[in-house]
Design a protein around this motif. Structure first.
Motif, PDB file in Angstrom:
ATOM      1  N   GLU A 103      12.009   9.998  12.910  1.00  0.00           N
ATOM      2  CA  GLU A 103      12.524   9.140  13.983  1.00  0.00           C
ATOM      3  C   GLU A 103      14.008   8.830  13.834  1.00  0.00           C
ATOM      4  O   GLU A 103      14.609   8.265  14.732  1.00  0.00           O
ATOM      5  N   ARG A 104      14.584   9.163  12.679  1.00  0.00           N
ATOM      6  CA  ARG A 104      16.006   8.912  12.391  1.00  0.00           C
ATOM      7  C   ARG A 104      16.401   7.454  12.606  1.00  0.00           C
ATOM      8  O   ARG A 104      17.423   7.149  13.208  1.00  0.00           O
ATOM      9  N   LYS A 105      15.590   6.579  12.065  1.00  0.00           N
ATOM     10  CA  LYS A 105      15.880   5.142  12.107  1.00  0.00           C
ATOM     11  C   LYS A 105      16.499   4.762  10.777  1.00  0.00           C
ATOM     12  O   LYS A 105      15.851   4.843   9.735  1.00  0.00           O
ATOM     13  N   PHE A 106      17.759   4.340  10.828  1.00  0.00           N
ATOM     14  CA  PHE A 106      18.489   4.042   9.602  1.00  0.00           C
ATOM     15  C   PHE A 106      18.771   2.553   9.436  1.00  0.00           C
ATOM     16  O   PHE A 106      19.576   2.169   8.604  1.00  0.00           O
ATOM     17  N   ALA A 107      18.101   1.732  10.221  1.00  0.00           N
ATOM     18  CA  ALA A 107      18.192   0.273  10.092  1.00  0.00           C
ATOM     19  C   ALA A 107      16.775  -0.244   9.908  1.00  0.00           C
ATOM     20  O   ALA A 107      15.862   0.129  10.654  1.00  0.00           O
ATOM     21  N   PHE A 108      16.577  -1.091   8.922  1.00  0.00           N
ATOM     22  CA  PHE A 108      15.235  -1.594   8.632  1.00  0.00           C
ATOM     23  C   PHE A 108      14.639  -2.340   9.817  1.00  0.00           C
ATOM     24  O   PHE A 108      13.444  -2.260  10.075  1.00  0.00           O
ATOM     25  N   ALA A 109      15.463  -3.048  10.556  1.00  0.00           N
ATOM     26  CA  ALA A 109      14.985  -3.811  11.714  1.00  0.00           C
ATOM     27  C   ALA A 109      14.370  -2.901  12.778  1.00  0.00           C
ATOM     28  O   ALA A 109      13.505  -3.336  13.541  1.00  0.00           O
ATOM     29  N   ARG A 110      14.796  -1.644  12.822  1.00  0.00           N
ATOM     30  CA  ARG A 110      14.267  -0.702  13.813  1.00  0.00           C
ATOM     31  C   ARG A 110      12.972  -0.043  13.369  1.00  0.00           C
ATOM     32  O   ARG A 110      12.331   0.652  14.148  1.00  0.00           O
ATOM     33  N   MET A 111      12.563  -0.246  12.130  1.00  0.00           N
ATOM     34  CA  MET A 111      11.323   0.341  11.607  1.00  0.00           C
ATOM     35  C   MET A 111      10.155  -0.574  11.951  1.00  0.00           C
ATOM     36  O   MET A 111       9.536  -1.190  11.090  1.00  0.00           O
ATOM     37  N   THR A 112       9.859  -0.644  13.227  1.00  0.00           N
ATOM     38  CA  THR A 112       8.872  -1.609  13.726  1.00  0.00           C
ATOM     39  C   THR A 112       7.441  -1.265  13.328  1.00  0.00           C
ATOM     40  O   THR A 112       6.539  -2.065  13.579  1.00  0.00           O
ATOM     41  N   ASN A 113       7.220  -0.105  12.719  1.00  0.00           N
ATOM     42  CA  ASN A 113       5.891   0.227  12.220  1.00  0.00           C
ATOM     43  C   ASN A 113       5.607  -0.456  10.877  1.00  0.00           C
ATOM     44  O   ASN A 113       4.487  -0.418  10.381  1.00  0.00           O
ATOM     45  N   LEU A 114       6.630  -1.103  10.308  1.00  0.00           N
ATOM     46  CA  LEU A 114       6.468  -1.834   9.041  1.00  0.00           C
ATOM     47  C   LEU A 114       6.346  -3.323   9.322  1.00  0.00           C
ATOM     48  O   LEU A 114       6.959  -3.835  10.257  1.00  0.00           O
ATOM     49  N   PRO A 172       0.842  -1.208   0.000  1.00  0.00           N
ATOM     50  CA  PRO A 172       0.000   0.000   0.000  1.00  0.00           C
ATOM     51  C   PRO A 172       0.874   1.253   0.000  1.00  0.00           C
ATOM     52  O   PRO A 172       1.959   1.268   0.591  1.00  0.00           O
ATOM     53  N   ALA A 173       0.399   2.300  -0.654  1.00  0.00           N
ATOM     54  CA  ALA A 173       1.172   3.542  -0.772  1.00  0.00           C
ATOM     55  C   ALA A 173       1.494   4.146   0.592  1.00  0.00           C
ATOM     56  O   ALA A 173       2.565   4.732   0.773  1.00  0.00           O
ATOM     57  N   TYR A 174       0.611   3.981   1.570  1.00  0.00           N
ATOM     58  CA  TYR A 174       0.859   4.595   2.871  1.00  0.00           C
ATOM     59  C   TYR A 174       2.115   4.051   3.545  1.00  0.00           C
ATOM     60  O   TYR A 174       2.686   4.701   4.427  1.00  0.00           O
ATOM     61  N   ARG A 175       2.591   2.903   3.126  1.00  0.00           N
ATOM     62  CA  ARG A 175       3.836   2.360   3.685  1.00  0.00           C
ATOM     63  C   ARG A 175       5.016   3.295   3.374  1.00  0.00           C
ATOM     64  O   ARG A 175       5.946   3.416   4.172  1.00  0.00           O
ATOM     65  N   GLY A 176       4.967   3.971   2.231  1.00  0.00           N
ATOM     66  CA  GLY A 176       5.999   4.943   1.895  1.00  0.00           C
ATOM     67  C   GLY A 176       6.043   6.086   2.888  1.00  0.00           C
ATOM     68  O   GLY A 176       7.116   6.566   3.260  1.00  0.00           O
ATOM     69  N   GLY A 177       4.868   6.510   3.339  1.00  0.00           N
ATOM     70  CA  GLY A 177       4.802   7.543   4.364  1.00  0.00           C
ATOM     71  C   GLY A 177       5.379   7.058   5.684  1.00  0.00           C
ATOM     72  O   GLY A 177       6.028   7.817   6.414  1.00  0.00           O
ATOM     73  N   GLN A 178       5.169   5.790   5.978  1.00  0.00           N
ATOM     74  CA  GLN A 178       5.735   5.220   7.205  1.00  0.00           C
ATOM     75  C   GLN A 178       7.262   5.168   7.131  1.00  0.00           C
ATOM     76  O   GLN A 178       7.953   5.460   8.111  1.00  0.00           O
ATOM     77  N   ILE A 179       7.784   4.796   5.968  1.00  0.00           N
ATOM     78  CA  ILE A 179       9.238   4.764   5.787  1.00  0.00           C
ATOM     79  C   ILE A 179       9.793   6.180   5.903  1.00  0.00           C
ATOM     80  O   ILE A 179      10.804   6.416   6.579  1.00  0.00           O
ATOM     81  N   TYR A 180       9.137   7.133   5.270  1.00  0.00           N
ATOM     82  CA  TYR A 180       9.561   8.525   5.321  1.00  0.00           C
ATOM     83  C   TYR A 180       9.627   9.014   6.770  1.00  0.00           C
ATOM     84  O   TYR A 180      10.608   9.632   7.191  1.00  0.00           O
ATOM     85  N   HIS A 181       8.586   8.723   7.540  1.00  0.00           N
ATOM     86  CA  HIS A 181       8.542   9.126   8.952  1.00  0.00           C
ATOM     87  C   HIS A 181       9.670   8.469   9.746  1.00  0.00           C
ATOM     88  O   HIS A 181      10.329   9.124  10.557  1.00  0.00           O
ATOM     89  N   ALA A 182       9.898   7.186   9.497  1.00  0.00           N
ATOM     90  CA  ALA A 182      10.966   6.471  10.213  1.00  0.00           C
ATOM     91  C   ALA A 182      12.330   7.079   9.893  1.00  0.00           C
ATOM     92  O   ALA A 182      13.161   7.251  10.789  1.00  0.00           O
ATOM     93  N   LEU A 183      12.561   7.427   8.630  1.00  0.00           N
ATOM     94  CA  LEU A 183      13.858   7.978   8.229  1.00  0.00           C
ATOM     95  C   LEU A 183      14.080   9.397   8.743  1.00  0.00           C
ATOM     96  O   LEU A 183      15.121   9.693   9.331  1.00  0.00           O
ATOM     97  N   TYR A 184      13.107  10.272   8.506  1.00  0.00           N
ATOM     98  CA  TYR A 184      13.333  11.694   8.719  1.00  0.00           C
ATOM     99  C   TYR A 184      12.823  12.224  10.054  1.00  0.00           C
ATOM    100  O   TYR A 184      13.387  13.198  10.558  1.00  0.00           O
TER     101      TYR A 184
END
Length: 94
Positions: free
Chosen positions: A36-47, A22-34
């Motif tokens: 929350e400053r999460k730069f490891a995929f394992a830390r993106m627990t909202n995905l 779903p497109a909203y996952r891109g928004g979740q990645i964006y939020h995690a990166l910019y």
């Protein structure tokens, strides 16, 4: 490998749609990166775990590193940033 850092929210949404997500996952990645400053995929627990695993295999997050530091006589400091090996590999330079 797709570089995620530097992509806009719209670009990340398009990437997720291309991956069948779903497109909203891109928004979740964006939020995690910019935000929350999460730069490891394992830390993106909202995905979902399955998406994090797919990203781990097909995407990267390259953080810039300080290559050189310049101090001016007035005390100001400038930095030359680089992307390390990732940038050298893509440009064909060593």
């Amino acid at each position: 490998m797709v570089e995620l850092l530097g992509k806009s929210k719209e670009e990340l949404r398009a990437l997720c749609v291309a991956l069948g997500e779903p497109a909203y996952r891109g928004g979740q990645i964006y939020h995690a990166l910019y935000a929350e400053r999460k730069f490891a995929f394992a830390r993106m627990t909202n995905l979902p775990v399955t998406l994090r695993e797919r990203l781990e295999k097909g995407a990267r997050i390259t953080q810039p590193e300080v290559k050189q530091r310049f101090v001016s006589s007035d005390g100001s400091v400038r930095y030359l940033l680089g992307l390390g090996d990732a940038q050298d590999t893509e440009s064909g330079e060593s």
